[in-house]
Design a protein around this motif. Structure first.
Motif, mmCIF file in Angstrom:
data_model
loop_
_atom_site.group_PDB
_atom_site.id
_atom_site.type_symbol
_atom_site.label_atom_id
_atom_site.label_comp_id
_atom_site.label_asym_id
_atom_site.label_seq_id
_atom_site.Cartn_x
_atom_site.Cartn_y
_atom_site.Cartn_z
ATOM 1 N N ARG A 45 0.815 -1.221 0.000
ATOM 2 C CA ARG A 45 0.000 0.000 0.000
ATOM 3 C C ARG A 45 0.847 1.268 0.000
ATOM 4 O O ARG A 45 0.576 2.192 -0.758
ATOM 5 N N GLU A 46 1.846 1.350 0.865
ATOM 6 C CA GLU A 46 2.642 2.574 0.946
ATOM 7 C C GLU A 46 3.397 2.813 -0.361
ATOM 8 O O GLU A 46 3.484 3.948 -0.836
ATOM 9 N N VAL A 47 3.906 1.761 -0.972
ATOM 10 C CA VAL A 47 4.608 1.899 -2.255
ATOM 11 C C VAL A 47 3.633 2.379 -3.323
ATOM 12 O O VAL A 47 3.961 3.263 -4.124
ATOM 13 N N ILE A 48 2.425 1.844 -3.321
ATOM 14 C CA ILE A 48 1.403 2.270 -4.277
ATOM 15 C C ILE A 48 1.145 3.766 -4.113
ATOM 16 O O ILE A 48 1.117 4.514 -5.090
ATOM 17 N N GLU A 49 0.960 4.203 -2.881
ATOM 18 C CA GLU A 49 0.683 5.620 -2.624
ATOM 19 C C GLU A 49 1.829 6.509 -3.098
ATOM 20 O O GLU A 49 1.599 7.559 -3.703
ATOM 21 N N VAL A 50 3.065 6.100 -2.851
ATOM 22 C CA VAL A 50 4.232 6.889 -3.274
ATOM 23 C C VAL A 50 4.304 6.947 -4.793
ATOM 24 O O VAL A 50 4.550 8.011 -5.376
ATOM 25 N N LEU A 51 4.101 5.816 -5.451
ATOM 26 C CA LEU A 51 4.159 5.789 -6.915
ATOM 27 C C LEU A 51 3.077 6.669 -7.538
ATOM 28 O O LEU A 51 3.337 7.433 -8.469
ATOM 29 N N VAL A 52 1.860 6.569 -7.029
ATOM 30 C CA VAL A 52 0.760 7.376 -7.573
ATOM 31 C C VAL A 52 1.057 8.862 -7.347
ATOM 32 O O VAL A 52 0.895 9.677 -8.256
ATOM 33 N N LEU B 172 -7.503 -2.042 -3.102
ATOM 34 C CA LEU B 172 -6.388 -1.218 -3.569
ATOM 35 C C LEU B 172 -6.805 -0.243 -4.670
ATOM 36 O O LEU B 172 -6.081 0.722 -4.936
ATOM 37 N N LEU B 173 -7.936 -0.475 -5.289
ATOM 38 C CA LEU B 173 -8.362 0.375 -6.404
ATOM 39 C C LEU B 173 -8.450 1.856 -6.043
ATOM 40 O O LEU B 173 -7.986 2.696 -6.818
ATOM 41 N N PRO B 174 -9.001 2.227 -4.876
ATOM 42 C CA PRO B 174 -9.042 3.660 -4.551
ATOM 43 C C PRO B 174 -7.650 4.295 -4.433
ATOM 44 O O PRO B 174 -7.483 5.488 -4.689
ATOM 45 N N LEU B 175 -6.657 3.516 -4.066
ATOM 46 C CA LEU B 175 -5.294 4.045 -3.946
ATOM 47 C C LEU B 175 -4.699 4.401 -5.306
ATOM 48 O O LEU B 175 -3.746 5.172 -5.387
ATOM 49 N N LEU B 176 -5.252 3.829 -6.357
ATOM 50 C CA LEU B 176 -4.700 4.009 -7.698
ATOM 51 C C LEU B 176 -5.153 5.302 -8.362
ATOM 52 O O LEU B 176 -4.657 5.651 -9.431
ATOM 53 N N GLU B 177 -6.074 5.991 -7.738
ATOM 54 C CA GLU B 177 -6.572 7.230 -8.319
ATOM 55 C C GLU B 177 -5.732 8.393 -7.833
ATOM 56 O O GLU B 177 -5.657 8.652 -6.643
ATOM 57 N N ARG B 178 -5.111 9.083 -8.751
ATOM 58 C CA ARG B 178 -4.240 10.206 -8.418
ATOM 59 C C ARG B 178 -5.047 11.355 -7.858
ATOM 60 O O ARG B 178 -6.043 11.766 -8.420
ATOM 61 N N LYS B 179 -4.577 11.886 -6.755
ATOM 62 C CA LYS B 179 -5.212 13.044 -6.142
ATOM 63 C C LYS B 179 -4.567 14.314 -6.660
ATOM 64 O O LYS B 179 -3.398 14.314 -7.025
ATOM 65 N N THR B 180 -5.293 15.389 -6.704
ATOM 66 C CA THR B 180 -4.821 16.610 -7.375
ATOM 67 C C THR B 180 -3.616 17.270 -6.707
ATOM 68 O O THR B 180 -2.796 17.858 -7.391
ATOM 69 N N ASN B 181 -3.443 17.173 -5.415
ATOM 70 C CA ASN B 181 -2.342 17.868 -4.745
ATOM 71 C C ASN B 181 -1.256 16.926 -4.262
ATOM 72 O O ASN B 181 -0.489 17.269 -3.371
ATOM 73 N N ASP B 182 -1.173 15.735 -4.838
ATOM 74 C CA ASP B 182 -0.152 14.785 -4.424
ATOM 75 C C ASP B 182 1.219 15.226 -4.900
ATOM 76 O O ASP B 182 1.376 15.834 -5.946
ATOM 77 N N SER B 183 2.190 14.920 -4.099
ATOM 78 C CA SER B 183 3.573 15.097 -4.520
ATOM 79 C C SER B 183 4.405 14.049 -3.804
ATOM 80 O O SER B 183 4.012 13.527 -2.774
ATOM 81 N N VAL B 184 5.545 13.750 -4.403
ATOM 82 C CA VAL B 184 6.434 12.748 -3.840
ATOM 83 C C VAL B 184 6.961 13.306 -2.547
ATOM 84 O O VAL B 184 7.006 12.920 -1.529
#
Length: 138
Positions: free
Chosen positions: A94-101, A126-138
């Motif tokens: 999960r955490e890797v998925i969030e970082v990648l997205v 896990l599907l909801p984690l795959l949707e990019r959020k507008t203010n995400d950054s690494v």
């Protein structure tokens, strides 16, 4: 008798092998130092697996984050068409998925895509984690 000197090609292969192992083992600081010194952030092995793919597949979120910051392509697929994000979904990290997205990985890239992988494996949570959020950054 002295042993024969290693060729430049052997030295390059040995260094690349070390870098791939650092990615697999989550040796973030060491790997980051090599990239800062000029090693390519998008280095791939003989199967097309990038450093990012190996770090993601082995569950090293901090290494993934650092590689992304250093310019690794989050959507680079290997020779079998697999993306780092699909690998992380396959393993359920999960955490890797969030970082990648957050770093720009597209859930639709690759064959199967990360979305398809989650669906095929019944990992619908896990599907909801795959949707990019507008203010995400690494």
């Amino acid at each position: 008798m002295q042993p024969p000197k290693r060729s430049n090609e052997d030295a390059v292969i040995a260094l690349a092998t070390k870098l791939f192992n650092f990615a697999r083992q989550g040796e973030t600081e060491t790997l980051s130092a090599y990239i800062a010194a000029g090693a390519p952030a998008n280095l791939t092995n003989d199967k097309g697996d990038s450093l990012l793919m190996l770090a993601a597949y082995h569950g090293h979120a901090e290494t993934v984050r650092t590689l992304l910051i250093q310019g690794a392509d989050p959507n680079r697929v290997n020779d079998r068409g697999q993306s780092p994000l699909a690998g992380a979904v396959f393993k359920g990290y999960r955490e890797v998925i969030e970082v990648l997205v957050a770093g720009g990985a597209d859930a639709g890239y690759g064959k199967p895509s990360a979305r398809d992988t989650a669906t095929m494996l019944g990992k619908n949570e896990l599907l909801p984690l795959l949707e990019r959020k507008t203010n995400d950054s690494v």
